[in-house]
Write a protein that holds these residues in place. Structure first.
Motif, short mmCIF file in Angstrom:
data_model
loop_
_atom_site.label_atom_id
_atom_site.label_comp_id
_atom_site.label_asym_id
_atom_site.label_seq_id
_atom_site.Cartn_x
_atom_site.Cartn_y
_atom_site.Cartn_z
N HIS A 118 38.74 29.43 28.91
CA HIS A 118 38.78 29.76 30.34
C HIS A 118 40.19 30.18 30.74
CE1 HIS A 118 38.74 29.10 34.72
NE2 HIS A 118 37.48 29.44 34.63
N GLN A 119 41.18 29.44 30.28
CA GLN A 119 42.58 29.76 30.61
C GLN A 119 43.00 31.09 29.99
OE1 GLN A 119 44.05 26.08 29.01
NE2 GLN A 119 44.59 25.29 31.06
N LEU A 120 42.48 31.41 28.80
CA LEU A 120 42.83 32.68 28.16
C LEU A 120 42.35 33.86 29.01
CD1 LEU A 120 42.10 31.92 24.41
CD2 LEU A 120 44.34 32.22 25.50
N ILE A 121 41.15 33.76 29.56
CA ILE A 121 40.64 34.83 30.42
C ILE A 121 41.53 34.94 31.67
CG2 ILE A 121 38.69 35.64 31.80
CD1 ILE A 121 38.29 35.84 28.73
N THR A 122 41.92 33.79 32.21
CA THR A 122 42.82 33.79 33.37
C THR A 122 44.13 34.49 33.02
OG1 THR A 122 41.84 31.75 34.20
CG2 THR A 122 44.01 32.31 35.03
N LEU A 123 44.66 34.23 31.84
CA LEU A 123 45.89 34.89 31.39
C LEU A 123 45.70 36.40 31.28
CD1 LEU A 123 47.15 32.37 28.67
CD2 LEU A 123 48.18 32.81 30.92
N LEU A 124 44.51 36.83 30.85
CA LEU A 124 44.23 38.26 30.77
C LEU A 124 44.24 38.90 32.16
CD1 LEU A 124 41.43 38.33 28.05
CD2 LEU A 124 43.76 39.17 27.82
N GLY A 170 47.81 39.12 33.25
CA GLY A 170 48.53 40.17 32.52
C GLY A 170 48.17 41.56 33.01
N ALA A 171 46.89 41.78 33.28
CA ALA A 171 46.46 43.09 33.79
C ALA A 171 47.07 43.35 35.16
CB ALA A 171 44.93 43.16 33.85
N GLN A 172 47.06 42.33 36.02
CA GLN A 172 47.65 42.48 37.36
C GLN A 172 49.15 42.77 37.26
OE1 GLN A 172 46.02 43.14 39.82
NE2 GLN A 172 44.75 41.53 40.63
N SER A 173 49.82 42.07 36.38
CA SER A 173 51.25 42.29 36.20
C SER A 173 51.53 43.72 35.72
CB SER A 173 51.80 41.27 35.19
OG SER A 173 53.16 41.51 34.95
N ALA A 174 50.74 44.20 34.79
CA ALA A 174 50.92 45.56 34.27
C ALA A 174 50.67 46.60 35.37
CB ALA A 174 49.99 45.80 33.08
N ILE A 175 49.69 46.35 36.22
CA ILE A 175 49.40 47.29 37.31
C ILE A 175 50.54 47.27 38.34
CG2 ILE A 175 47.86 47.78 39.25
CD1 ILE A 175 45.53 46.87 37.42
N GLY A 181 39.14 38.04 39.19
CA GLY A 181 39.99 36.95 38.71
C GLY A 181 39.93 35.73 39.62
N SER A 182 39.89 35.95 40.92
CA SER A 182 39.79 34.84 41.88
C SER A 182 38.48 34.09 41.69
CB SER A 182 39.88 35.35 43.32
OG SER A 182 41.17 35.84 43.57
N ALA A 183 37.41 34.83 41.51
CA ALA A 183 36.11 34.19 41.27
C ALA A 183 36.14 33.40 39.96
CB ALA A 183 35.00 35.24 41.25
#
Length: 142
Positions: A32-38, A41-46, A126-128
């Motif tokens: 679950h935490q790994l998906i949160t990290l993804l 990471g996507a938000q940071s890249a954007i 991500g919030s969901a």
């Protein structure tokens, strides 16, 4: 050692420390935490892509969007369990595909609106995801 060399050495050391911290976090994270990290990471890249776009650094913008695309396609999309996730996984796959297309359009057309839309959608998903009880039933991203 002059001040420039000291600053450069410090930056390399800080970067190495940050990489170790991230790697340690990933190695000890639950699925679950790994998906949160993804998502993070996507938000940071954007966000990085948007900054580079606003500053006119098109090459750096392209690299940041490529990173976001990689996370969406090879992280979030690849983590979907279509068998156990059923309709939810199918809908997430369609959303991730749409987000990837938004990112591609943003890259090709230097379009901040497409970046913003991709960021908004990833934030919503991500919030969901963050609200799901990690100890609860397994779902679309197992």
């Amino acid at each position: 050692m002059n001040a420039t060399r000291k600053a450069s050495a410090y930056a390399r050391g800080a970067g190495a420390y940050a990489r170790v911290g991230v790697e340690s976090g990933v190695l000890s994270a639950s699925p679950h935490q790994l998906i949160t990290l993804l998502f993070d990471g996507a938000q940071s890249a954007i966000r990085t892509a948007r900054l580079h776009l606003d500053n006119g650094d098109i090459a750096a913008k392209g690299l940041a969007i490529s990173k976001a695309l990689d996370i969406v396609n090879n992280g979030l999309m690849a983590a979907l369990d279509r068998q156990r996730g059923g309709e939810i996984a199918d809908r997430l796959a369609a959303l991730y595909d749409y987000i990837a297309r938004l990112l591609l359009k943003a890259n090709i057309h230097n379009d901040a609106a497409h970046l913003d839309e991709a960021a908004r959608l990833l934030n919503d998903i991500g919030s969901a995801w963050r609200q799901i009880d990690p100890q609860g039933q397994r779902g679309a991203h197992d």
